[in-house]
Design a protein around this motif. Sequence first.
Motif, PDB file in Angstrom:
ATOM      1  N   ALA A 185       7.428 -10.240   7.217  1.00 52.85           N
ATOM      2  CA  ALA A 185       8.381  -9.679   8.186  1.00 52.85           C
ATOM      3  C   ALA A 185       9.460 -10.717   8.450  1.00 52.85           C
ATOM      4  O   ALA A 185       9.235 -11.673   9.158  1.00 52.85           O
ATOM      5  N   TYR A 186      10.614 -10.517   7.823  1.00 51.30           N
ATOM      6  CA  TYR A 186      11.718 -11.464   8.045  1.00 51.30           C
ATOM      7  C   TYR A 186      13.037 -10.787   7.698  1.00 51.30           C
ATOM      8  O   TYR A 186      13.083  -9.893   6.855  1.00 51.30           O
ATOM      9  N   GLU A 187      14.063 -11.157   8.359  1.00 54.77           N
ATOM     10  CA  GLU A 187      15.436 -10.737   8.042  1.00 54.77           C
ATOM     11  C   GLU A 187      15.552  -9.225   7.880  1.00 54.77           C
ATOM     12  O   GLU A 187      16.351  -8.742   7.088  1.00 54.77           O
ATOM     13  N   ASN A 188      14.719  -8.489   8.613  1.00 57.49           N
ATOM     14  CA  ASN A 188      14.897  -7.045   8.557  1.00 57.49           C
ATOM     15  C   ASN A 188      14.662  -6.422   7.184  1.00 57.49           C
ATOM     16  O   ASN A 188      15.236  -5.373   6.871  1.00 57.49           O
ATOM     17  N   ILE A 189      13.863  -7.080   6.345  1.00 53.22           N
ATOM     18  CA  ILE A 189      13.665  -6.505   5.005  1.00 53.22           C
ATOM     19  C   ILE A 189      12.762  -5.284   5.091  1.00 53.22           C
ATOM     20  O   ILE A 189      12.037  -5.081   6.061  1.00 53.22           O
ATOM     21  N   SER A 190      12.839  -4.461   4.062  1.00 57.27           N
ATOM     22  CA  SER A 190      12.014  -3.273   4.021  1.00 57.27           C
ATOM     23  C   SER A 190      10.678  -3.633   3.367  1.00 57.27           C
ATOM     24  O   SER A 190      10.625  -4.058   2.221  1.00 57.27           O
ATOM     25  N   VAL A 191       9.599  -3.499   4.133  1.00 59.73           N
ATOM     26  CA  VAL A 191       8.255  -3.859   3.656  1.00 59.73           C
ATOM     27  C   VAL A 191       7.425  -2.585   3.563  1.00 59.73           C
ATOM     28  O   VAL A 191       7.475  -1.769   4.484  1.00 59.73           O
ATOM     29  N   PRO A 192       6.720  -2.372   2.471  1.00 56.72           N
ATOM     30  CA  PRO A 192       6.487  -3.279   1.345  1.00 56.72           C
ATOM     31  C   PRO A 192       7.490  -3.164   0.193  1.00 56.72           C
ATOM     32  O   PRO A 192       7.297  -3.819  -0.827  1.00 56.72           O
ATOM     33  N   LEU A 193       8.553  -2.380   0.337  1.00 56.55           N
ATOM     34  CA  LEU A 193       9.441  -2.170  -0.809  1.00 56.55           C
ATOM     35  C   LEU A 193       9.997  -3.488  -1.334  1.00 56.55           C
ATOM     36  O   LEU A 193      10.013  -3.737  -2.532  1.00 56.55           O
ATOM     37  N   GLU A 194      10.440  -4.348  -0.432  1.00 57.41           N
ATOM     38  CA  GLU A 194      11.081  -5.580  -0.897  1.00 57.41           C
ATOM     39  C   GLU A 194      10.117  -6.747  -1.007  1.00 57.41           C
ATOM     40  O   GLU A 194      10.465  -7.781  -1.567  1.00 57.41           O
ATOM     41  N   ASN A 195       8.963  -6.606  -0.402  1.00 56.29           N
ATOM     42  CA  ASN A 195       7.960  -7.650  -0.538  1.00 56.29           C
ATOM     43  C   ASN A 195       6.599  -7.007  -0.308  1.00 56.29           C
ATOM     44  O   ASN A 195       6.294  -6.555   0.789  1.00 56.29           O
ATOM     45  N   ASN A 196       5.788  -6.967  -1.381  1.00 53.56           N
ATOM     46  CA  ASN A 196       4.551  -6.194  -1.275  1.00 53.56           C
ATOM     47  C   ASN A 196       3.321  -7.059  -1.024  1.00 53.56           C
ATOM     48  O   ASN A 196       2.201  -6.632  -1.238  1.00 53.56           O
ATOM     49  N   LEU A 197       3.519  -8.310  -0.568  1.00 50.74           N
ATOM     50  CA  LEU A 197       2.369  -9.152  -0.242  1.00 50.74           C
ATOM     51  C   LEU A 197       1.623  -8.542   0.932  1.00 50.74           C
ATOM     52  O   LEU A 197       2.227  -7.937   1.817  1.00 50.74           O
ATOM     53  N   ILE A 198       0.315  -8.717   0.944  1.00 52.42           N
ATOM     54  CA  ILE A 198      -0.467  -8.252   2.096  1.00 52.42           C
ATOM     55  C   ILE A 198      -1.804  -8.984   2.090  1.00 52.42           C
ATOM     56  O   ILE A 198      -2.350  -9.287   1.026  1.00 52.42           O
ATOM     57  N   LEU A 199      -2.284  -9.350   3.262  1.00 56.24           N
ATOM     58  CA  LEU A 199      -3.614  -9.970   3.366  1.00 56.24           C
ATOM     59  C   LEU A 199      -4.429  -9.209   4.396  1.00 56.24           C
ATOM     60  O   LEU A 199      -4.016  -9.036   5.542  1.00 56.24           O
ATOM     61  N   TRP A 200      -5.595  -8.741   3.964  1.00 54.83           N
ATOM     62  CA  TRP A 200      -6.472  -7.981   4.856  1.00 54.83           C
ATOM     63  C   TRP A 200      -7.566  -8.899   5.405  1.00 54.83           C
ATOM     64  O   TRP A 200      -8.042  -9.803   4.725  1.00 54.83           O
ATOM     65  N   GLN A 201      -7.992  -8.612   6.594  1.00 52.51           N
ATOM     66  CA  GLN A 201      -9.111  -9.337   7.215  1.00 52.51           C
ATOM     67  C   GLN A 201     -10.356  -9.192   6.332  1.00 52.51           C
ATOM     68  O   GLN A 201     -11.129 -10.105   6.163  1.00 52.51           O
ATOM     69  N   ARG A 202     -10.553  -8.015   5.749  1.00 46.76           N
ATOM     70  CA  ARG A 202     -11.674  -7.807   4.852  1.00 46.76           C
ATOM     71  C   ARG A 202     -11.304  -6.774   3.814  1.00 46.76           C
ATOM     72  O   ARG A 202     -10.372  -6.021   3.984  1.00 46.76           O
TER      73      ARG A 202
END
Length: 844
Positions: A827-844
């Motif tokens: 989440a930065y600079e108003n980018i569209s997520v996940p379109l522009e950055n598809n990183l993701i970390l789940w608790q499990r």
Amino acid sequence: MSQKRFFQDQLYGFLPTDIDGLDMLIELALDIRWSWNHAADKIWKHLDPALWELTHNPWIVLQTVSRNQLERQLADPAFKRRIRELIAEREQEAIATTWFQQNHTHAPLTCVAYFSMEFMLTEALTIYSGGLGNVAGDQLKSASDLGVPVVGVGLLYQQGYFRQGLDQNGDQLAMFPYNEPGQLPLTPLRLPDGEWLRLKIDLPGYPVWLRTWQVQVGRARLYLLDSNDAANLPVHRGITSELYGDGIDTRIKQEIILGIGGWKLLRALGLKPEVCHINEGHTALVILERASDYMKEAGVSFEEALAVTRAGNHFTTHTTLSSSFDRFNAATIEQFLGSYARHDLGISLNRLMGLGRETAGNENEPFNMGYLAFRGCGAVNGVSRLHGEVSRRLFEPIFPRWPTPEVPVGSVTNGVHMPAWDSELADNLWTKTCGKERWKGTLDTLEQDICCLSDEALWQFRNQSRDKLVSFIRERWERQLNISGYPTEMVEMAKRVFNPKVLTLGFARRFVPYKRTNLLLHNPQRLIHLLTNEQRPVQLVVAGKAPPRDPAGKSLIRQWIQFIQQYHLYDHVIFLSDHDIFLTEQLVRGVDVWINTPRYPMEASGTSGMKVLVNGGINLSVLDGWWAEAYSPEVGWAIGDGKQYGDDVDQDATDANALYNLLEHEVIPEFYERNAADIPERWVKKMRRSMATLTPRFSSNRTVREYTEKYYLPMAERYLQRAANRGEQGIRIANVQAELNNRWYGLSFIDVKATAIANGYLFHASVFFNGIDPEKVCVEVFANEERGEEPVRVKMTGQPHEQYHEFSVEITTKRAVSDYTVRIVPAYENISVPLENNLILWQR
Ligand SMILES: *Cc1c(COP(=O)(O)O)cnc(C)c1O
């Protein structure tokens, strides 16, 4: 238009230039606004009735008639006055305040470039195959009506898509008549000094010259490119011959010409679109050229340029099958784009391939144009609500670990340009009821106005429309039989086929498997029984082309024709050859019912059914594509229930039976049940509701307004923001992106806790950031949409500790705690997520 200008615009320059008033005729003939505004038809008909009837192309009429005829007509004051009026109307229209000006006066949107492999605008310009071109053409026409600043960019094919003939066995013949540029309603693009604007682009080992053209579409413009330049090698001159021609190499060359050449063309014209609309993956290479252009302009790297420009790129996907995307292997990309990547983009072939792959480093994967479009765009949409859902599943692979509903595909349902598809009868009826300017605003009052139409008026309109269609079918059928060499008795019989009083069904579309063009033939005896009932007969008109290299599609056509021959059904079923925009127009204007039988959920939208709405036709269709959101029992009929069944159900048999049952128990009785005034009341009621409620909703006017407000306007703003100060924000985005990519692997949850509190839970998470700036991500509590509950995304707030950060948030809910998970997303600079950055970390 001055005489001098007009002389320059001529490719062959054989028109006499000294006839007073001729310049006005030229102006009218070169604006294909005549494809939907028929005010000038009489003029062309007057000049050469026979040629007008055969071509519907004012430009050909004008170039063909004798100098004497032109002089004679233009010497007639009434004729000349009429032309002056038409010119005045056109000029009036060009300066009239439009919907866009009224509603978005101060918007920072000056130009949307709409890239498409095909445009279907008129039969005088055959650079289309079917639905995709229809969508592009109709939206361009609506952009003109609404004053949205759109320019189209496409290819001028020397032959286009094949034209269909049928022999006596029902075998499809493919013809490729040449598109003689001098006879098409377009002009070469010329530089101020008169030189023809030609562009040079590089293909491996050799430069290719591209010729450039312009088509005036009311207020809008379409720019076209072709490679048939005399300065080119023969192999290159032929690149733009055929639409969807053979061979992967031709395809990539066409896509290079369209995407890369197309952007160069806009720049050569001094245009700088804020938004680039990529209509289907074919045109996605424009992403690269736009970035390359920005690299030079702002002196930034490819990644930085892409971060800036993609905010202004929009992708519309049209397919329901992942196999439909163009795929090129690494060798092809290396051959055609390797040097471009290294020299123009400053990136390796591997990086380029990564943009088109599911997994960037997977060397076995080909380059998928749909994936490139996703990675190079700031927003993506499917073409109906249902298709939005289907597309989210289709593109899931490039958003690993993201829930399907979050795959970033929105939807804008297609529409059709009503003024282009309405008949003269319909135009009169709608003008009387809703006024002349009805298609140019927000369409708010149409429903109310149409609801006031009497049963008598509607039924008379319907009868007249059907009557016209029957005359057309007889003529066309006679011609077709003659051409195919049928015996004279048979040709004579064509003059009497069909009956203007009989319920008329229409079915016309491309003969490809998912359209199930032969579903009606599932049980031939049952169909014959329905058609030939003496009290309540039915007639059916069919048309469609099979892809020229598809034996299966061709055999489906043969099956129809042999069915008609075998049971001698000429009075009930006719297969008309050469389905094109002109034939569709005639059919959708006259049929009572339009049938559509795709295999659910394979129809992305479908548009032909929308074309009958304005003409009072009613739809009978599988609940797929647009019909899934349009259908209600008051406006038409639905086959099936909009669900997909497993392989053990014979879906074709089930749907065919549902179709026969509907025809037998609903459609046919409703048509033939008449009141004392011989009016089928239930029928007319449906017709009125369908016209009143669906026409505004499935008009491309609504579609273009939706694209404008939902995408073009906010995207233009976003792009300009990113591009400001030589791409300052874009550079920051690219830097953060690289930083996150490098450090994401070490990001981890140390501990996550949920404690029950009154009415909900208190969530705690401690996170190790591995050097990532916590401000660049969002730690959030997430729950799937479930059991009618909305999905949940609640941001947690954080406190820095020495080794890690603590986040917490309270959630009020009745759902089980096990529904919730904590996750971290960029989440930065108003980018569209996940379109522009598809990183993701789940608790499990
Ligand atoms: C409208 C149209 C189409 C698209 O029809 P679908 O309903 O999307 O199958 C295809 N070809 C022609 C000539 C058309 O006019």
